[in-house]
Structure formats: structure tokens, C-alpha cells
Design an enzyme around this catalytic site. Structure first.
Site, PDB file in Angstrom:
ATOM      1  CG  LEU A  26      14.743  -9.465   5.966  1.00  0.00           C
ATOM      2  CD1 LEU A  26      14.158  -9.732   7.343  1.00  0.00           C
ATOM      3  CD2 LEU A  26      14.494 -10.674   5.061  1.00  0.00           C
ATOM      4  N   GLY A  28      18.219  -8.797   8.010  1.00  0.00           N
ATOM      5  CA  GLY A  28      18.882 -10.012   8.451  1.00  0.00           C
ATOM      6  C   GLY A  28      17.866 -11.074   8.829  1.00  0.00           C
ATOM      7  N   GLY A  30      17.628 -15.285  10.551  1.00  0.00           N
ATOM      8  CA  GLY A  30      18.263 -16.475  11.106  1.00  0.00           C
ATOM      9  C   GLY A  30      17.241 -17.570  11.301  1.00  0.00           C
ATOM     10  N   GLY A  31      17.638 -18.615  11.992  1.00  0.00           N
ATOM     11  CA  GLY A  31      16.751 -19.750  12.181  1.00  0.00           C
ATOM     12  C   GLY A  31      15.536 -19.446  13.025  1.00  0.00           C
ATOM     13  CG  MET A  32      15.740 -19.478  16.750  1.00  0.00           C
ATOM     14  SD  MET A  32      14.554 -20.832  16.838  1.00  0.00           S
ATOM     15  CE  MET A  32      13.618 -20.323  18.291  1.00  0.00           C
ATOM     16  CB  VAL A  35      17.016  -8.110  12.289  1.00  0.00           C
ATOM     17  CG1 VAL A  35      17.255  -6.663  12.745  1.00  0.00           C
ATOM     18  CG2 VAL A  35      17.324  -9.075  13.436  1.00  0.00           C
ATOM     19  CE  LYS A  50      16.845 -11.807  17.720  1.00  0.00           C
ATOM     20  NZ  LYS A  50      17.941 -11.989  18.708  1.00  0.00           N
ATOM     21  CG  ASP A 145      25.996 -17.522  21.965  1.00  0.00           C
ATOM     22  OD1 ASP A 145      27.017 -18.230  21.770  1.00  0.00           O
ATOM     23  OD2 ASP A 145      25.081 -17.396  21.131  1.00  0.00           O
TER      24      ASP A 145
END
Length: 313
Positions: A26, A28, A30-32, A35, A50, A145
Site C-alpha cells: 500500500l 496511499g 484516501g476516503g474513497m 493506491v 487504485k 479539480d
């Protein structure tokens, strides 16, 4: 609903995804999504994979947006856009996308440590971001974004500031969709993006276009050169300021900033889209003014790239 399966939430080293990929570790989360560094087993090539978290994988709209991210990024074939090469599902039904592995850091980390940056250093990175966005806009995509965390620095072509634009997760597909049957996932009236980098029209949920991304590049340039964004604070306060408050000149933060550079950046930050640069090409032209091509190993190639693409256009 996704199948329950037996895979843990964090995939352990050695997990196989699809018929070709083996997870190493692993890198990285995040909330969703997470990676992972993985390897294409047949050709021993490092890749980044991802994977959506389990709960978002049970939400059809989230899964659809994840698929759009993969399609959008794979549509834009450009050296300054992360390459997406595959898409699939884990054994327990979590969608994953396979990307080129980038060894470096996002621009947000760089700015925390080193901002403000010199103009000599910031300009080549901004030009690369604009080159990537022009390629996306040519395919009918607005990123929506652009922010430091979605610009990744790697070492390439003799520079440690070669950048890749990543994360097309909320990309807007414009009406002239070049891929038949692809749906726009935009929620009418909803403001999607990161407030500090959102254009006024984005903040109020109005239609967006290429100039919305150019506003975000303007904010990014402002931050690179001053160490801060034009507006800071609570989400609602920042969005209100983006719509109603004038952008303070960079010289009000750093009096040594060249007035011409200040003017170039402030034009990208005009409230009305029609008063900004019309295209990434036009913004790049302004950045190329009074250019010392010896100041960066990347600049001569960038100038040739923009000139070649303009002739083709």
C-alpha cells in the site's frame, strides 16, 4: 451490492488482481480509495493500482464515477497526464484501475516544504500543466479539480520538476463528447471541486468549460509564487470570496513580484470566464513572453510542443 468475498480491506502483499497483477504494498489511502504499488507479472513492470474501498464499491454512482475517471484519463494521451492502462474488479467486487507508477511527490508536498517558488522554477511546471489541460480540453474534458495534490512531480528529461496531472475523478464531459455513449456524471446545481481552486461559476453550480480549469491554474500559480492561495478559511467563506471578492494582487503579499507576472496570473483569475484566457494555449503564450530558454531543461521542448500542437489545430 458487491460480493462479500474474503479479501481484507487492505490488500496484503501477494494479492493477485485480475490475471496479471500482483500487489506489493500500500502506498496511499484516501476516503474513497487505496493506491498500491503492484507489478504486471508477465512483463515485470511496476504499476500503480487504485482500488475503491469496500463501502463506496456498493454505491453504483460512485462506481460509475470511478469508471469515468479511468476512461477520461485513458482518453487523454499526453506525456503530462498520468497513463491509465487497465480496469477491472477484485475477487470481492471492488473496482480497480491500473496506472503508470509515478516515483516522486505531489506538488502539495513540495509547496509545504519549499513555497514560495521562484518564477524560473514555477513557470515550466505551469506550462506542463497547461499542456496537459489543452490535451484534455481537446478531448472535450474539463478536469475541475486542478490543485497541488493532483499535480505529481517526477524526475524525467533532466528535470526533477517534470509533472503529471492526475485524478480525473470529477472530470466534466462536455457536450461535444468524443466517446460515443459516455455519460456526464455532473450533478446539476452541485459544486464539485476544492474551494480554494474553484472558479466563481463552479462555486455557484453554473456550467463549466475549459476556462474553469484555467482559473484553477491561476490559483496554483498564485500559490506557487506567494506561498498561499488568494482566499483561505472555511469552505463557505472561500466559495463566497471566489464569487464576490477581488483577488488581491500577488504584489500585496510579495512586493518583489514582477508586475507583468502579476498581471498574467490575475487575468486567469478574472471573475467572468470571458475575461480570462480563452484556452490553455493562450495562457501558455502569456507565460512564454520574455522567456529565457536556458533557464530550464524543459522549456525548449515545451515551446516546440505548443507550437507543433497549434499548427495541427
Amino acid at each position: 451490492m458487491a460480493p462479500s468475498g474474503d479479501l481484507p480491506d487492505e490488500l496484503p502483499p501477494g494479492t493477485r488482481l485480475g490475471a496479471r497483477y500482483v500487489v506489493h504494498k500500500l502506498v496511499g489511502s484516501g476516503g474513497m480509495s487505496q493506491v498500491y504499488l503492484a507489478e504486471h507479472e508477465s512483463i515485470a513492470r511496476k504499476v500503480a493500482i487504485k482500488v475503491l474501498h469496500r463501502e463506496p464499491s456498493r454505491q453504483p454512482r460512485v462506481v460509475l464515477r470511478f469508471q469515468q475517471e479511468a476512461r477520461a484519463a485513458s482518453t487523454v494521451q499526453h506525456e503530462n497526464v498520468v497513463e491509465v492502462t487497465d480496469f477491472g474488479q477484485t475477487d470481492d467486487g471492488r473496482p480497480f484501475m491500473v496506472m503508470e507508477y509515478l516515483d516522486g511527490e505531489d506538488l502539495g508536498e513540495t509547496l509545504i516544504r519549499e513555497a514560495p517558488l521562484s518564477w524560473v522554477r514555477a513557470r515550466p511546471m505551469l506550462l506542463q500543466i497547461l499542456a496537459a489541460l489543452q490535451a484534455a480540453h481537446d478531448q472535450g474534458l474539463v478536469h475541475r479539480d486542478i490543485k497541488p495534490e493532483n499535480v505529481f512531480r517526477i524526475s524525467r528529461m533532466g528535470s526533477d520538476d517534470f509533472v503529471k496531472v492526475i485524478d480525473f475523478g470529477i472530470a466534466k464531459v462536455l457536450a461535444r463528447d468524443p466517446v460515443p455513449g459516455r455519460r456526464s456524471l455532473t450533478l446539476t446545481g452541485h459544486a464539485l471541486g476544492t474551494p480554494a481552486y474553484m472558479a466563481p461559476e463552479q462555486c455557484v453550480g453554473d456550467p463549466v468549460d475549459a476556462r474553469t480549469d484555467l482559473y484553477a491554474v491561476g490559483v496554483l500559480a498564485y500559490q506557487m509564487l506567494t506561498g498561499r492561495t488568494p482566499f483561505e478559511g472555511k469552505r463557505s467563506d472561500v466559495m463566497r470570496a471566489q464569487v464576490y471578492e477581488p483577488v488581491p494582487p500577488m504584489a500585496s503579499i510579495d512586493p518583489d513580484i514582477d508586475p507583468e507576472i502579476d498581471g498574467v496570473v490575475l487575468r486567469a483569475l478574472e471573475k467572468l470566464p470571458g475575461e480570462r484566457y480563452a484556452t490553455a494555449f493562450e495562457f501558455a503564450d502569456a507565460l512564454f513572453q520574455d522567456l529565457d530558454l536556458e533557464s530550464s531543461t524543459l522549456l525548449p521542448g515545451l515551446r516546440r510542443l505548443f507550437m507543433r500542437r497549434r499548427r495541427r489545430g
